[in-house]
Design a protein around this motif. Structure first.
Motif, short mmCIF file in Angstrom:
data_model
loop_
_atom_site.label_atom_id
_atom_site.label_comp_id
_atom_site.label_asym_id
_atom_site.label_seq_id
_atom_site.Cartn_x
_atom_site.Cartn_y
_atom_site.Cartn_z
N ALA A 33 0.99 -1.18 0.00
CA ALA A 33 0.07 -0.04 -0.18
C ALA A 33 0.84 1.20 0.08
O ALA A 33 1.91 1.05 0.12
N LEU A 34 0.22 2.52 -0.42
CA LEU A 34 1.04 3.75 -0.12
C LEU A 34 0.73 4.03 1.09
O LEU A 34 -0.14 3.55 1.98
N ALA A 35 2.07 4.83 1.62
CA ALA A 35 1.85 5.18 3.33
C ALA A 35 0.63 6.01 3.47
O ALA A 35 0.42 6.93 2.66
N ARG A 67 4.30 -8.65 -6.02
CA ARG A 67 2.96 -7.91 -5.88
C ARG A 67 2.98 -6.31 -5.98
O ARG A 67 2.23 -5.86 -6.79
N HIS A 68 3.95 -5.72 -5.14
CA HIS A 68 3.84 -4.28 -5.23
C HIS A 68 4.68 -4.00 -6.37
O HIS A 68 6.07 -4.33 -6.96
N ASP A 117 -0.85 2.13 -11.20
CA ASP A 117 -0.78 3.63 -11.78
C ASP A 117 -0.18 4.54 -10.84
O ASP A 117 0.04 5.66 -11.12
N ASP A 118 0.30 4.26 -9.38
CA ASP A 118 1.08 4.95 -8.70
C ASP A 118 2.39 4.89 -8.97
O ASP A 118 3.04 5.95 -8.63
N ASN A 140 8.02 5.41 -13.43
CA ASN A 140 9.22 4.59 -13.93
C ASN A 140 9.52 4.98 -15.29
O ASN A 140 10.66 4.82 -15.74
N ALA A 141 8.33 4.97 -15.98
CA ALA A 141 8.63 5.28 -17.43
C ALA A 141 9.42 6.57 -17.86
O ALA A 141 10.35 6.41 -18.64
#
Length: 335
Positions: free
Chosen positions: A70-72, A233-234, A318-319, A324-325
């Protein structure tokens, strides 16, 4: 017996744990070293009174806490990274410290629930906040902090932004008392730490996920902590070199291991199969970025679609994928 103290910052109040002997003057010294806080009271506590992180023994004497994929956030208190510790005959070594001081304290409590041996080392696998903000707890407990020789510069360059973002991400109560500290010793190539009856082999890796990745292998059980060089998974997060990361994974995959601990997910994976999803994602990112460059696409245009078809099996895609791209484009446009 450690001390538990309540600290106030503006209108927020939270208990914080000070490892070691319980002495009233320690609380005053600690708050003096943390500007913006005031002491509301302190008391002596036993380790059993401190909420501990849940950990699993993944191999004899090797324990791992699995962070949320998850995001923090205030809801998870920033508990989003895998953390671990290894117990030898003479001492304990900790691998990564968590995203806040509170998480570091809870990890320390988990250690104390299993052994009274001294915590001699804290090893940081890289400089990202979810792995390092709890480090001060272990220094206070007597541990030496060990990291790649490139971590101090990398962490120093971003310290201000990391600190500014923490309260916004996890909320003021979870962030209370958290601050960044630099390592006591660094690793340029490799180093071995002796815990008594078992050794940990530390290796500073070439630029990959970051420019300061450090791996930790417990030679007694052949358990390998790979930090964020492997994601499960992340969605992987690229903050170094996509080509370098692919090469590092290729080199690491040639070395056998009984099990690996990824920085996120798991808590343990087979090897080298555990690296395959991360490697495949990175390879796909490179191929699509090169195609976009060959087509003359701008960075903005490429970042909107490169890697979009690689989402299968990854959470938080999506986060992270567009970022990265962008990082891959900036690296590969100079090939």
């Amino acid at each position: 017996m450690p001390a538990s103290a309540s600290w106030r910052h503006r209108r927020f109040c939270s208990d914080r744990l000070l490892p070691g002997d319980c002495a009233a003057e320690r609380a005053g010294a600690w708050v003096a070293a943390h500007p913006g806080l005031s002491l509301a009271g302190s008391r002596c506590v036993t380790a059993a009174e401190v909420p501990a992180l849940a950990v699993a023994e993944v191999a004899p004497g090797v324990f791992v806490h699995t962070g949320a994929v998850a995001l923090a956030s205030p809801e998870n208190g920033g508990d989003i990274a895998n953390l671990g510790f290894v117990i030898g005959q003479d001492a304990v070594a900790v691998v990564d410290a968590g995203n806040t001081r509170a998480i570091g304290e809870a990890l320390y409590a988990a250690i104390r629930a299993r052994t009274d041996l001294p915590v001699r080392w804290l090893i940081l696998t890289h400089m990202h906040p979810d792995h390092v903000f709890g480090a001060e707890v272990f220094r206070e407990a007597g541990a030496r902090i060990v990291a790649s020789d490139r971590l101090p510069a990398a962490l120093g360059a971003r310290a201000e932004s990391y600190v500014a973002a923490l309260e916004r991400q996890v909320g003021p109560v979870s962030a209370l008392g958290s601050r960044l500290v630099l390592p006591d010793q660094t690793v340029t190539a490799s180093e071995t730490l002796d815990l008594g009856g078992r050794a940990l082999r530390l290796s500073a890796e070439p630029t990959a996920h970051t420019d300061n990745d450090l791996t930790v292998r417990d030679t007694a059980t052949d358990t390998w902590f790979l930090g964020d060089l492997v994601f499960d998974r992340h969605t992987p997060s690229l903050d170094g070199s996509v080509l370098g990361w692919i090469e590092v994974l290729r080199a690491l995959a040639a070395e056998p291991a009984a099990r690996v601990v990824p920085g996120h997910g798991g808590p343990v994976l087979g090897w080298p199969s555990g690296a395959a999803p991360t490697a495949a994602y990175l390879a796909g990112l490179v191929a699509e970025t090169r195609a976009a460059l060959d087509a003359g696409e701008s960075l903005g245009a490429a970042s909107r679609h490169v890697g979009a078809d690689l989402a299968d099996g990854w959470q938080l895609f999506d986060d992270f994928n567009a970022r990265n791209a962008t990082t891959a484009y900036r690296e590969l446009e100079w090939e």
